[in-house]
Design an enzyme around this catalytic site. Structure first.
Site, PDB file in Angstrom:
ATOM      1  CG  ASP A  66      -0.902  64.909 -44.053  1.00 18.82           C
ATOM      2  OD1 ASP A  66       0.125  64.282 -44.382  1.00 18.82           O
ATOM      3  OD2 ASP A  66      -1.143  65.235 -42.880  1.00 18.82           O
ATOM      4  CD  GLU A  99       4.210  64.592 -40.263  1.00 18.76           C
ATOM      5  OE1 GLU A  99       5.088  64.607 -39.375  1.00 18.76           O
ATOM      6  OE2 GLU A  99       3.638  65.646 -40.645  1.00 18.76           O
TER       7      GLU A  99
HETATM    8 ZN   LIG Z   1       5.973  67.332 -42.699  1.00 22.15          ZN
END
Ligand SMILES: [Zn+2]
Length: 442
Positions: free
Chosen positions: A80, A145
């Site tokens: 992501d 994340e």
């Molecule tokens: Zn990162």
């Protein structure tokens, strides 16, 4: 222009805008689906030879069986990216992955699709050669994340369930950092051995509210303002943690002459060095202590109404050596007002310090020296948070290092605009992961 195969693979993934969001309803899941399909198409050998477990909504956990499973290794990255601010002056389209001036431009080139592709390509190449790693190699690619999601947590749970205790974990974080310290010419192969914890609290003062024409003294807003100022004027005690002492010791021979003795003797001169870092500005001060940033503020919604509740959010980065409960005790004492409520909204401790004098660290270090002979490898304390913090529960050797050369401008472009990675730097990063896998201990 002829684009090499790995570069085309990175371009393909950067062009798919996998922007994560804390609100899952706002996530373009079709983009993540496309990214996973594309990843599979680009790395057929990897999908053929490695065992895949899906984690979280779109996270991937692969196991590459090695000759032994005694000392398993986990290579991490995330799929992501953070959103693009439409008003930011990108020189090239953020999801265009265009090549200009020898670099690939776009969101995620450095953070962190560069690592995803470099790791995958290193594995793909080794598989093409019929290579079997000496140890099990796990690839853990998170999909949330940037929003502190659950994919990495699930990956850790999966490994725990299978009785896997990694010998070594490597995630994003440090880099081959150019212009890392003023006056020091060679780049630093900065290997994060711990990271600060992220904790947030809300300060709240409640009152009666009422009409703004008849204000009482010391209402909720005034009390809150006083509390905020007190926090601002009462920083946590500063000190220099062991990894920073070692960082200075290693950089000392390359520092401007007047600074050399101070840095070389950082251990003995900790108090003086601490004062110097605090005085040198907010960035270096953050290396020495837990920090408080008052970020959100709210009071009355109308100009002629007294607030019945005033609130302030404080984002706290907890330094290794402090705990969240130390920090809350410090806040209570600094504020010294029982009418100011302190509520913990999120709680994250600093990560344990991974060793920087053992075989695993030396493996990272020597692979850096081999591929980047100009760089000085050194441990450091990371200021930002990574998914790897979850792995500290199952592994004592968690390191944060991406094997890419990054100038100061490139590091500043992460989460900002004009993010880009040098084509040659990206290709060298693939070699780094390949060498690391080839050199795993038997
Ligand atoms: Zn990162």
């Amino acid at each position: 222009m002829v684009v090499s195969e790995p570069v085309a693979k990175l371009q393909a993934l950067v062009r798919i805008p996998t922007v994560s969001d804390r609100d899952q309803a706002l996530v373009d899941t079709a983009a993540f689906d496309r990214l996973l399909a594309e990843h599979e198409r680009l790395f057929p050998r990897l999908y053929d030879a490695l065992e895949l477990t899906r984690v979280g909504s779109h996270g991937l956990l692969f196991r590459w069986a090695g000759a032994s499973d005694d000392q398993p290794v986990v290579l991490m990255a995330h799929l992501d990216v953070v959103p693009v601010d439409e008003s930011a002056p990108w020189q090239h389209p953020p999801f265009g992955a265009e090549i200009h001036d020898g670099a690939i431009w776009g969101r995620g080139t450095l953070d962190d699709k560069g690592c995803v592709v470099a790791i995958s390509e290193a594995v793909e190449r080794l598989l093409a050669q019929g290579f079997t790693p000496a140890q099990d190699v796990w690839l853990s690619f998170g999909s949330d994340e940037e929003v502190s999601g659950t994919a990495a947590v699930e990956a850790v749970a999966e490994l725990t369930g299978r009785g896997v205790e990694p010998w070594l974990v490597i995630d994003e974080g440090g880099a081959i950092a150019g212009q890392a310290f003023p006056g020091i010419k060679p780049p630093v192969g900065a290997i994060g051995v711990t990271e600060k914890g992220t904790t947030s609290v809300e300060l709240r003062v409640d009152g009666r509210g009422g009409h703004a024409s008849t204000p009482a003294r010391n209402g909720p807003t005034a009390r809150l303002a006083r509390a905020i100022l007190k926090v601002d004027r009462a920083p946590m005690p500063a000190s220099i943690p062991a990894p920073t002492v070692e960082l200075f010791r290693r950089l000392a021979p390359h520092a401007p002459r007047p600074l050399r003795p101070l840095m070389a003797n950082a251990e003995r001169l900790r108090p003086a060095l601490t004062r110097a870092l605090v005085a040198a500005g907010p960035e270096s001060a953050a290396m020495t202590r837990t920090t408080f940033a008052t970020t959100t503020l709210s009071g009355s919604p109308a100009l002629n109404v007294i607030a019945s509740s005033a609130r302030a959010g404080i984002n706290i980065r907890v330094m290794v050596g402090d705990t969240v409960s130390d920090v809350i005790a410090h806040l209570r004492k600094a504020i010294g007002d029982k009418q100011v409520e302190i509520e913990i909204l999120e709680q994250g401790e600093a990560s344990p310090v991974s060793p920087f004098d053992d075989e695993a660290f030396r493996l990272i270090e020597s692979t850096i020296v081999e591929l980047f002979p100009e760089a000085i490898p050194a441990p450091y304390v990371m200021m930002a948070a990574t998914d790897s913090r979850h792995f500290t529960a199952i592994c004592p050797r968690v390191y944060r290092f991406a094997p890419f050369r990054m100038s100061q401008a490139q590091r500043q472009a992460i989460h900002s605009y004009d993010e880009h990675i040098g084509v040659d730097d990206f290709l060298l990063g693939i070699d780094w992961y390949q060498r690391l896998i080839e050199r795993l201990p038997t």
